[in-house]
Write a protein that holds these residues in place. Sequence first.
Motif, short mmCIF file in Angstrom:
data_model
loop_
_atom_site.label_atom_id
_atom_site.label_comp_id
_atom_site.label_asym_id
_atom_site.label_seq_id
_atom_site.Cartn_x
_atom_site.Cartn_y
_atom_site.Cartn_z
N ARG A 27 0.75 -1.18 0.00
CA ARG A 27 0.10 -0.08 0.00
C ARG A 27 0.94 1.25 0.00
O ARG A 27 1.96 1.09 0.86
CB ARG A 27 -0.89 0.01 1.30
N TRP A 30 0.58 7.61 2.24
CA TRP A 30 -0.58 8.39 2.22
C TRP A 30 0.23 9.73 1.98
O TRP A 30 -0.31 10.72 1.35
CB TRP A 30 -1.44 8.57 3.04
N SER A 35 0.35 10.84 -4.59
CA SER A 35 -0.35 9.79 -3.42
C SER A 35 -1.69 9.32 -4.27
O SER A 35 -2.09 8.25 -4.31
CB SER A 35 -0.42 10.04 -2.14
N LYS A 36 -2.47 10.31 -4.75
CA LYS A 36 -3.70 9.93 -5.38
C LYS A 36 -3.55 9.02 -6.62
O LYS A 36 -4.37 7.86 -6.66
CB LYS A 36 -4.40 11.01 -5.82
N PHE A 39 -2.44 5.60 -5.34
CA PHE A 39 -3.65 4.68 -4.53
C PHE A 39 -4.36 4.20 -6.02
O PHE A 39 -5.01 3.38 -5.74
CB PHE A 39 -4.32 5.64 -3.81
N LEU A 40 -4.79 5.04 -6.75
CA LEU A 40 -5.55 4.64 -7.94
C LEU A 40 -4.95 3.32 -8.50
O LEU A 40 -5.73 2.38 -8.80
CB LEU A 40 -5.69 5.77 -9.11
N ILE B 867 -7.93 3.80 5.75
CA ILE B 867 -8.26 3.21 4.69
C ILE B 867 -9.21 3.97 4.02
O ILE B 867 -10.22 4.43 4.54
CB ILE B 867 -9.13 1.72 4.98
N GLY B 868 -8.95 4.25 2.63
CA GLY B 868 -9.98 5.14 1.83
C GLY B 868 -9.93 6.61 2.15
O GLY B 868 -10.33 7.35 1.24
N ILE B 870 -7.33 8.82 1.13
CA ILE B 870 -6.73 9.53 -0.11
C ILE B 870 -7.57 9.56 -1.19
O ILE B 870 -7.82 10.58 -1.78
CB ILE B 870 -5.30 8.71 -0.53
N LEU B 871 -8.09 8.23 -1.59
CA LEU B 871 -9.09 8.08 -2.66
C LEU B 871 -10.34 9.03 -2.65
O LEU B 871 -11.27 9.54 -3.17
CB LEU B 871 -9.24 6.84 -3.09
N GLU B 873 -10.50 11.90 -1.56
CA GLU B 873 -10.45 13.31 -2.11
C GLU B 873 -10.63 13.27 -3.42
O GLU B 873 -10.38 14.62 -3.97
CB GLU B 873 -8.89 13.56 -1.73
N ARG B 874 -10.93 12.20 -4.18
CA ARG B 874 -11.11 12.68 -5.67
C ARG B 874 -12.17 13.47 -5.88
O ARG B 874 -13.27 13.78 -5.42
CB ARG B 874 -11.74 11.15 -6.10
#
Lengths: 90, 978
Positions: A27, A30, A35-36, A39-40, B867-868, B870-871, B873-874
Motif C-alpha cells: 500500500r 499516504w 499519492s492519489k 492509490f488509484l 483506509i480510503g 486518499i481516494l 479526496e477524488r
Amino acid sequence: MLIDHPLLGPRDASEFIYMGDAKLLNRPNWKSQNSKTKFLDYGYLRKNPAGVHKELWYHEQGDRSWLLVTRNTVTHEILKVELARDTKGK
Amino acid sequence: MRNSSHPITNKQKLSFTFNGKKYFGYKGDTLASALIANNVKIVGRSFKYHRPRGIFSAGSEEPNALIELGDGPYKEPNTRATNIELFDGLEGSSQNFLGSVNFDFMAINDLLKNFIGAGFYYKTFMWPRRFWEKLYEPIIRRAAGLGKLSLQADPSQYDKGYLHCDFLIIGSGISGLMSALLLAETGGEVLIVEEDFVLGGRLNSERLVINGNQSSNWIRQAVKKLKSLKNVRILNRTTVFAAFDHGIFAAIEKKTDHILEKSSKPRQINWKIYTKLCILASGAIERSIAFPQNDRPGIMLAGSVRTYANRFGAYYGQKIAIYTNNDDGWRTADDLKNMGLEIKAVIDTRKGIEALSSSIPYYLGQTITKTYGRKGIKAIKLSSGSKLNVDCLAVSGGWSSNIHLTCHKRGKPVWDNNFKNFLSGGNGQKDKIIPVGAARGIFEIQNIISDTNRVILSLIKKLSLSMPNRITLTSSREQYSCSLDLVSSSDPSNSFIDLQNDVTQKDIELSFKEGFKSVEHLKRYSTLGMATDQGKTSNILGLASMAKLKGTNISEVGTTIFRPPYVPVAISAFAGRSRGKDFRPTRLTPSHNVASKRNAVFVETGNWLRAQWFPEKGEKFWRQSVDREVIQTRNSVGICDVTTLGKIDIQGEDCSEFLNFVYTNAFAKLPINRVRYGLMLREDGVAYDDGTTARLGENHFIMTTTTANAPLVLRNLEFVRQCLLPNLDVHLISTTDSWAQYSVAGPNSRRLLQKIVDKPKDITNENFPFMACRELTICGGIMARLFRISFSGELAYEIAVPTQYGNALFDALLSEGQEFNAVPYGTEALGVMRIEKGHVAGNEINGQTTAQNLGLSRMISKKADSIGNILSEREGFNRSDIATLSGFKPVQRNQKLEAGSHLISAGKKPTMENDEGWLSSVAFSPTLGHYIALGFIKRGEKRIGEKVCAVNLLQNKTTEVEIVSPHFIDPEGDKQRG
C-alpha cells in the motif's frame, strides 16, 4: 485445488477466499508525492499473468491467515505458500 | 434371445417394464442385456433425424440407448441402458420421439436430411433476430431434446462424501486388480473404484483363461484377497467423472438406484477423492466404422456383441456377420461360433492378411456398401456385390484407450500409430495419473500382465516403498493389430460417424468445404463428439475422415480433448443435502423461542431469521403491528433483538492506532467506558460500513458492524492486521455468537433496566450519560455489558449478556416491563424509527455512496492515514453538486411514497439528464402520521423547503415531495440524552 498452509498443512481451496494479485500488500504511503495516482494504481490495477503469479488467499473457513501463494496460473502448480505477515517484515 | 444354458438363468428372475410393456430378466443383467434377451430391437430415436436406433454398446460410451429411468419425481433422463443394473420393478422408457418409439412422427426429419446438415441451425435461424427467442429456440429445443425432466423436485436424498487415499485405482479389470494387489503390499491406502456393479472389467466379457482356469476364478481370488486387507477399500457402481488439480477426483456412486424401494439411504453419493497418485485402469472403448446405413438397429460394436453373449447369455441375433478392420473382430466370431450361433461371414477391410480363423467364412479387403432393414438389420451388401442375410452385424473399428480423465487438466493425447490409438500425453506423469493396461495402449492380455507388473513395480521403486513380488500369471494369448479403415467412400450422407448427434460423413465433408477444418471448428460446426456420450465411439472416425479430406494423417489433424464430466451427473448430486431451506445454515437469534411463542413473523436477513413484527390479536395487516410497536416504544419502552449485528473483540497494545486506520475518524482519544460512532470506507473512498465501537479498557475495544457485513469487516480487519500493519500488537476475534444483545428503547428504558441491573445507581443519567458503556452485573450476578446508544432516537440502551442467558433476558425484560407496557418490536419498527431519526442503514450505505453523499465528510480525519482516506479526496466525490442525504415528505400528506423513486425538479421531464437523486428508504411514520423518506438529492442541504417530484416510472406515478432535514424527530437529540 490444495493449498499447503504453512501452519495447517494441505487444505482444500474451498476453505479459502481468493483475493488475487499480491500487490495489495504494498500500500502506498499516504504522504508520498502523487499519492492519489499511486492509490488509484493500487486500488484498480492488477496483474493477471499466464504463468507464475503471486496472489493472496484468505483462510476464512480456517485460521483466518492471509497467505501469499505463488502459483502457476497455467498448470495450477503451487510453488510456494507463505504467511503474508512473514513476508511483510522482510 | 437368451442362451438357456448360461449361468445367469440360474439367478433370481426379475420383472421390469420398458415403454409400458412388461418383460423378465435376471439378477446380474443390465437393462440393455435384458432388452436384447427379450428381442427389443428399437430403444430410441436419433437426435436430429429421428431414425430408429438400437443398443450399440455395452458401457458408458452408449450413444443410442438413452433411457428415462423411473417415474414421477424420481425420473432421471439420459441414463444409458447399458449402465443400468436391472432390478425387480424397474421402469424405463425411450426418449426423443413423438408418438411411439416404433412409429415416430418426427421421423419426417429423416427425409429432410439433405437440407438439415452441419451448420443448418446457424445458417437458417439467423433472421429475423427477434424470432430466435420466441419461435426458433423453443421449437428446436423440443425437437432436439434429449430426455425430459419431470419438472418435480426429486424427493431422493443425495449425499456428498470425502475420501482420502494414497493410491486411487480407477477400474477393476486385470490391470486394475493387479495394480491394487501390488500397491496394497506397500502398506499405502488403496481405493478401487469400479463403474460396473461387478468387479473384473473386461474379464467378465471374455472367455480368457488365467492360471489354467476360467478368468472368473482369478477375479474371485484377487477380490477376496483385496477385501481381506485393511488398507484397501472397493467402491463399485461408482464412476470417476472428473479429475481436478493436486490429486482431487470426483466420483458418483449409485447407492440405491438399483433398488426399487426408496429408503432413507441416499440415492447417489458425490465423492470427492483426495489421492497422492491415480492409477488409470479404465480400459479401452471400441469404435465404429462409418459405412452406408450403418446405424440400423442390430448393428452393434463387435466387442459388445461378445460381452452380451459371454457375460449375459443374451443374443441380439442368430445369423451374425462381423465387419472389422482389426484382429479383435475375429475373436467375436470365434466366441459366438463356439456358442453355436451361425457366423455368416467375417468381412475384414484389410487386404493381404492371413485369415485368423479357418472354420468361418470370410472376405478380405472388402467393405460393406449397403444395409437393409429400417427397424432392424436384415441384410448387407459387400463391395464385391454379394448380399448376405443377417439379423445382427458386429462392427469393430479398433480400440481406443479410455484416456478421458487424463485430458481434464488439458493433457494433450498423442497418437500411437502402432495400434492406431491416442495415448495419454506423457503418460500423465505430471498430473500424477498413471495409465496401465488397455488405457495405456496395451491390448493383449499376456502383455497387459507383464506391462502392469513393470509399470507398478518401477513406480513403487521410484517412491522408495517396500518392494512386493511381481505377480506371475499364465494366461491365454491374444493377438491384436489394427488398420485405419474407418470411413467409407460411398454414400456419405448415410454413413454415420456420430450416432448420437446424427453427424454423417457428408457433414464432415461440408465442414471441410466451408473451411471448418481444425478439429475444434469441426466439433462446434458439426456437433461431432458432443452431448451425453462425448463422442466416445465416434471421435476417431471424424478425425480419420477429416485427415482423409485434408490429405494428411490423424496425428497431424490432432484431437479435441475430453472435458468433465465423463458421464452425465444429476444436478441433485452436486447439491447434495444443500437444497431448499438447507441450502445455507439458518442462524437463530437467542430470543427466537420467546419470539416464536409470541407469534413473531420472521424475515431472513443473510443467514439469520429475525423477528420482523409481533402481531397481536385483532391485527390483520402488518402495518397495524408495526405502527403499534413504534408508538408503544416511543411512548414507553420497546425491546428488540440486535444480536445479529457483528461484534468483533479487539485487544492489544496498539488497538487505538489500528482503529484510527480502519475507521475514517479518530478513536485514540476515546475515553474508557465510552462509545463512538465510526465510519469505514473502502480503499477506493466509497463508504461500506458503519457502527459503534466501545472502549472497555485501555487495550480493549468492542466493535459492532452491520449484520450483512460482519464477515467482510472481519476479513478486512484481518487484512489490515496481517498484511498492512503486521507490526502492531492487535488481536481480533468475532464474538457475534457469544453475546446476546437487545436494544431497550423509549422514555421508560432506564426505569426498566434499573429493575434488572444489580446496582441501579450505576446507570442514572449522571453516572451513565449518552454514549457511555460499562461492564456490570444483572439479575443477581450475571455478567453483562451495557451501552447507552440509540438507533431509534429515544433514550435507549443496548444490553449484552452471554448467549446462553439471551432467551431468559428477553423474557425477563418483557415481564419486568409489563408495568410500563413494554413491547417487543421487530426489524420493521426498528427501520421505521431509524428513518424517523434520520440514521443511515444499508439502503443508504449501499456500496455506491461516499462519506460526502452521506453528509459525513467531516468524519474523515486528515490527521492520520486511514483506509480510503486518499481516494475520498477524488474530484468527483467533492463537487459542489453531489447528491446529499436529505429527508422527504409528501406535499399532499396522505400520499404514499415509493423507495427507489427518482427525484426530478418541478416542471422538468423525467429523463436521465434531469435526474437529481433518489429515495433510498421509505416508511409510514406513525409518530408523524404520514409517509416519510430518506434519500439523496443534489445539493440537498441547501434546498430545504423546495418541492420536487418523486417519479416512479415502473408504476407510472409522480408524487410531489418537500425536501426537509433527514432528522424528522428530535433533531437536537434531547430525547436520547435525557
